[in-house]
Enzyme design. Sequence first.
Site, PDB file in Angstrom:
ATOM      1  N   SER A 137       0.834  -1.189   0.000  1.00 36.04           N
ATOM      2  CA  SER A 137       0.000   0.000   0.000  1.00 36.04           C
ATOM      3  C   SER A 137       0.880   1.254   0.000  1.00 36.04           C
ATOM      4  CB  SER A 137      -0.953  -0.057   1.204  1.00 36.04           C
ATOM      5  OG  SER A 137      -2.037   0.832   1.061  1.00 36.04           O
ATOM      6  N   ASP A 242      -9.424  -6.136  -4.656  1.00 37.59           N
ATOM      7  CA  ASP A 242      -8.967  -5.030  -3.817  1.00 37.59           C
ATOM      8  C   ASP A 242      -9.932  -3.853  -3.969  1.00 37.59           C
ATOM      9  OD1 ASP A 242      -7.659  -2.867  -2.601  1.00 37.59           O
ATOM     10  OD2 ASP A 242      -5.678  -3.532  -3.235  1.00 37.59           O
ATOM     11  N   HIS A 270      -7.171  -6.128  -0.420  1.00 39.05           N
ATOM     12  CA  HIS A 270      -6.042  -5.249  -0.152  1.00 39.05           C
ATOM     13  C   HIS A 270      -5.020  -5.920   0.775  1.00 39.05           C
ATOM     14  CE1 HIS A 270      -4.149  -1.380  -0.502  1.00 39.05           C
ATOM     15  NE2 HIS A 270      -4.117  -1.202   0.798  1.00 39.05           N
TER      16      HIS A 270
END
Length: 289
Positions: A137, A242, A270
């Site tokens: 991320s 995601d 995610h």
Amino acid sequence: MARRIAGRALRALLLQPPARAAPFTPRGPAASYGTSVTSAKIQVNGVHLHYQQTGEGSHAVLLLPGMLGSGQTDFGPQLKSMNKQLFTIVAWDPRGYGQSIPPSRDFPPDFFERDAKDAVDLMQALKFKKFSLLGWSDGGITALIAAAKHPTLIHKLVVWGANASVTQEDVRIYNGIRDVSKWSEKVKKPLEEMYGHEYFAKTCEAWVDGICHFAEKSDGNICQQLLPDIKCPTFIIHGEKDPLVPQAHAEYIHKHIKGSRLLLMPEGKHNLHLRFAEDFNRQVEDFLH
């Protein structure tokens, strides 16, 4: 309709407890290939950065967490189960996150570059001459920048849930998680325990403002211009489910890093490295080794 779908997907994500999906309790004797996880702080760029370290392998790997993340909450299965004969694994808490407080976290226009410099300088302070990066991320964005700016230091690069730009669609998604009171208790609780409610809530809002600032540029650029400068072997992983990072971001990164590999995980969201930790660890170890 798209917003309703995105909202349902976000709620589904937030109902999954990433922190609780990643507990780690080292097992077996500590002397067995460094299975113990040590925790320490070291001063880097004027800040006392907290990190965890495990393993005795010759290949050093730095794990870079996401927004509000830390080594402990974001990388439990990797600290516990990655091959400690092959790798020395370091997981850091970026400044203002986890146990790297003070300072309080802020988001100036160059916060990703600042994190990238901190991360590289941390590994050099720990006397690692060359190392690989595993970035999730926001940590993936940080890793992209670090790999581009320090090509002689980075051995290999793995990123997932990362993006090199911010679109108007992304802004809508980010604003959907701005108010932490709407998050599920399962996700909120470990973060509130770590930060306290006020710091947690204010930092999440500040992050949304900080990352959405990139969308004010005509191209929404974060680090697109740096991708061609990444010369190390690169592995991009993306969860096809995601809800926070559309697949187009992974495809863009893959297209603009020469020779990179892209793996799509059909059931991945995610937090695919937590939900599918065994498969993720195997794929990453094969690539790194």
